[in-house]
Design a protein around this motif. Structure first.
Motif, short mmCIF file in Angstrom:
data_model
loop_
_atom_site.label_atom_id
_atom_site.label_comp_id
_atom_site.label_asym_id
_atom_site.label_seq_id
_atom_site.Cartn_x
_atom_site.Cartn_y
_atom_site.Cartn_z
N GLN A 1 -1.47 23.20 -24.45
CA GLN A 1 -2.36 22.57 -25.43
C GLN A 1 -3.45 23.51 -25.93
OE1 GLN A 1 0.17 20.06 -25.80
NE2 GLN A 1 -1.65 19.64 -27.02
N LYS A 2 -3.48 24.73 -25.40
CA LYS A 2 -4.37 25.77 -25.94
C LYS A 2 -3.63 26.68 -26.91
CE LYS A 2 -6.98 25.88 -21.60
NZ LYS A 2 -7.37 26.70 -20.42
N LEU A 3 -2.33 26.40 -27.11
CA LEU A 3 -1.48 27.28 -27.91
C LEU A 3 -0.91 26.52 -29.10
CD1 LEU A 3 0.42 28.91 -24.89
CD2 LEU A 3 -1.48 29.90 -26.18
N THR A 4 -1.81 25.94 -29.88
CA THR A 4 -1.38 25.06 -30.98
C THR A 4 -1.66 25.66 -32.36
OG1 THR A 4 -3.50 23.89 -30.91
CG2 THR A 4 -1.70 22.99 -29.59
N LYS A 5 -1.94 26.96 -32.43
CA LYS A 5 -2.18 27.60 -33.72
C LYS A 5 -0.87 28.18 -34.24
CE LYS A 5 -5.12 30.91 -36.13
NZ LYS A 5 -6.23 31.91 -36.00
N TYR A 6 -0.47 27.76 -35.44
CA TYR A 6 0.77 28.21 -36.05
C TYR A 6 0.48 28.74 -37.45
CZ TYR A 6 3.05 25.39 -32.40
OH TYR A 6 3.45 24.87 -31.20
N ASP A 7 1.26 29.71 -37.90
CA ASP A 7 1.19 30.13 -39.29
C ASP A 7 1.67 29.00 -40.19
OD1 ASP A 7 0.22 32.67 -38.62
OD2 ASP A 7 2.25 33.48 -38.40
N LYS B 1 1.35 21.12 -29.26
CA LYS B 1 1.14 20.56 -30.60
C LYS B 1 0.00 19.55 -30.53
CE LYS B 1 6.06 21.15 -31.28
NZ LYS B 1 6.31 21.58 -29.90
N THR B 2 -0.85 19.58 -31.53
CA THR B 2 -1.90 18.58 -31.63
C THR B 2 -1.32 17.25 -32.08
OG1 THR B 2 -2.38 19.05 -33.96
CG2 THR B 2 -3.54 20.39 -32.30
N LEU B 3 -2.12 16.20 -32.01
CA LEU B 3 -1.65 14.90 -32.47
C LEU B 3 -1.19 14.99 -33.92
CD1 LEU B 3 -3.22 11.46 -31.74
CD2 LEU B 3 -2.64 12.06 -34.09
N GLU B 4 -2.01 15.62 -34.77
CA GLU B 4 -1.66 15.73 -36.19
C GLU B 4 -0.38 16.54 -36.38
OE1 GLU B 4 -5.80 14.70 -35.61
OE2 GLU B 4 -4.63 16.42 -34.88
N ASN C 1 2.13 16.79 -34.31
CA ASN C 1 3.27 15.98 -33.89
C ASN C 1 3.77 15.11 -35.05
OD1 ASN C 1 3.81 16.58 -31.07
ND2 ASN C 1 1.80 15.70 -30.64
N TYR C 2 2.84 14.53 -35.80
CA TYR C 2 3.25 13.67 -36.91
C TYR C 2 3.76 14.51 -38.09
CZ TYR C 2 1.82 9.54 -34.48
OH TYR C 2 1.75 8.52 -33.55
N GLN C 3 3.20 15.68 -38.29
CA GLN C 3 3.74 16.57 -39.31
C GLN C 3 5.18 16.95 -38.97
OE1 GLN C 3 1.61 20.30 -39.66
NE2 GLN C 3 3.03 21.11 -41.19
N LEU C 4 5.41 17.24 -37.70
CA LEU C 4 6.76 17.61 -37.26
C LEU C 4 7.73 16.43 -37.41
CD1 LEU C 4 8.65 19.65 -35.95
CD2 LEU C 4 7.73 19.00 -33.73
N MET C 5 7.28 15.24 -37.06
CA MET C 5 8.14 14.07 -37.23
C MET C 5 8.51 13.87 -38.70
SD MET C 5 9.78 11.50 -35.93
CE MET C 5 9.17 11.25 -34.25
N ALA C 6 7.55 14.06 -39.58
CA ALA C 6 7.81 13.88 -41.01
C ALA C 6 8.82 14.90 -41.54
CB ALA C 6 6.50 13.98 -41.79
N HIS C 7 8.92 16.05 -40.87
CA HIS C 7 9.82 17.11 -41.33
C HIS C 7 11.00 17.32 -40.38
CE1 HIS C 7 7.30 18.67 -44.65
NE2 HIS C 7 6.31 18.19 -43.92
N LEU C 8 11.26 16.34 -39.50
CA LEU C 8 12.31 16.50 -38.51
C LEU C 8 13.66 16.81 -39.15
CD1 LEU C 8 12.98 16.26 -35.43
CD2 LEU C 8 13.49 13.84 -35.86
#
Length: 286
Positions: free
Chosen positions: A161-167, A202-205, A207-214
């Motif tokens: 949970q400290k590794l949630t920064k993505y390009d 992944k942050t809460l937000e 997770n939902y971004q990922l679900m939307a683009h699954l």
């Protein structure tokens, strides 16, 4: 409205010589034999309790049983490789004896635990680390020639949970899968299932971004597993706790199926089977 034809692809997995047809989605029931899993830790530690849980999962309609003896909850106690094996072996033997037709998946990131479990009858390896926590895992899965669930995660359960920064979250996950799928195929393993790893690094937000683009993971033409059952992405958003997250779980299981998931990994099999039934009826009605 155009009919969804995704499930017309005749995707199959070879599970100990039995072909599991994923042309319709499957439900994977969770059997945690840990004392400290986030939702059901300590409930199914004994052989008798595990057998009762397994029986209920099968009665409720589970197509697969995912058995874990090491909690991936942040802050959970570390368990040695030998202790993990000792927890698993008698329960695997008992389930194989009482429910020989059950298709068992082993939830572990350790190659030796996976190897022993497959020898005891497990048909699938479910690795939360994507081979990152044991360098021997990919070669072991390839040698065993069993389906391998490849999950996206960064770090360890304690550091993720400290590794949630993505390009770019979705693009970075696709790149991660592309590299690892290529490595597995080079080793001769082709029964690969992708798990985007909701809740892991992944942050809460996110997770939902990922679900939307699954659905973008369908690019790989591989089965997709969605594991969101009672996770914090649900109960924190709804401001409840895991025990009150079933309704949110069902909602996201439906969204998962609509976005191309082939396998739902769940604590509550009966409800997931109902979600699948409604989804399939909707799909037939397009």
């Amino acid at each position: 409205m155009r009919k969804n034809t995704f499930f017309n692809n005749r995707t199959t997995l070879n599970c100990n010589g039995r072909l599991l047809n994923l042309s319709t989605p499957k439900v994977m029931g969770i059997l945690n034999i840990t004392p400290d899993s986030f939702f059901d830790g300590g409930k199914y530690n004994s052989i008798d309790e595990s057998l009762r849980r397994c029986e209920q999962l099968l009665i409720d309609g589970a197509d697969l049983i995912d058995i874990g003896a090491y909690s991936s909850r942040p802050g959970a106690a570390d368990v040695s490789e030998q202790e993990e094996i000792e927890r698993l072996r008698p329960i695997l033997k008992a389930i194989q004896q009482q429910f020989p037709q059950a298709i068992l998946s082993i939830d572990t990131f350790r190659a030796e635990v996976a190897r022993v479990s497959v020898l005891e009858g497990a048909a699938i390896i479910n690795d939360i680390s994507g081979g990152e926590l044991d360098n021997n895992m990919f070669a072991t899965a390839a040698n065993l020639q069993v389906p391998y669930i490849l999950m996206h995660m960064r770090g360890t359960p304690d550091t993720m949970q400290k590794l949630t920064k993505y390009d770019d979250l979705v693009s970075d996950i696709i790149k991660y899968f592309a590299e690892k799928v290529n490595r597995l195929r080079m080793l001769g393993l082709h029964d690969i299932i992708l798990d985007p790893g909701f809740g892991f690094a992944k942050t809460l937000e996110q997770n939902y971004q990922l679900m939307a683009h699954l659905s973008e993971l369908k690019f790989f033409d591989l089965p997709i597993l969605s594991g969101i059952s009672r996770k914090s992405m649900i109960y924190k958003l709804l401001e409840v706790d895991a025990s009150h997250a079933l309704n949110g779980t069902s909602v996201l299981n439906m969204v998962s199926l609509q976005n191309g998931a082939n396998i739902l990994r769940v604590h509550d099999v009966k409800e997931a089977v109902e979600v699948r039934k409604i989804f399939l009826q909707l799909n037939e009605s397009y």
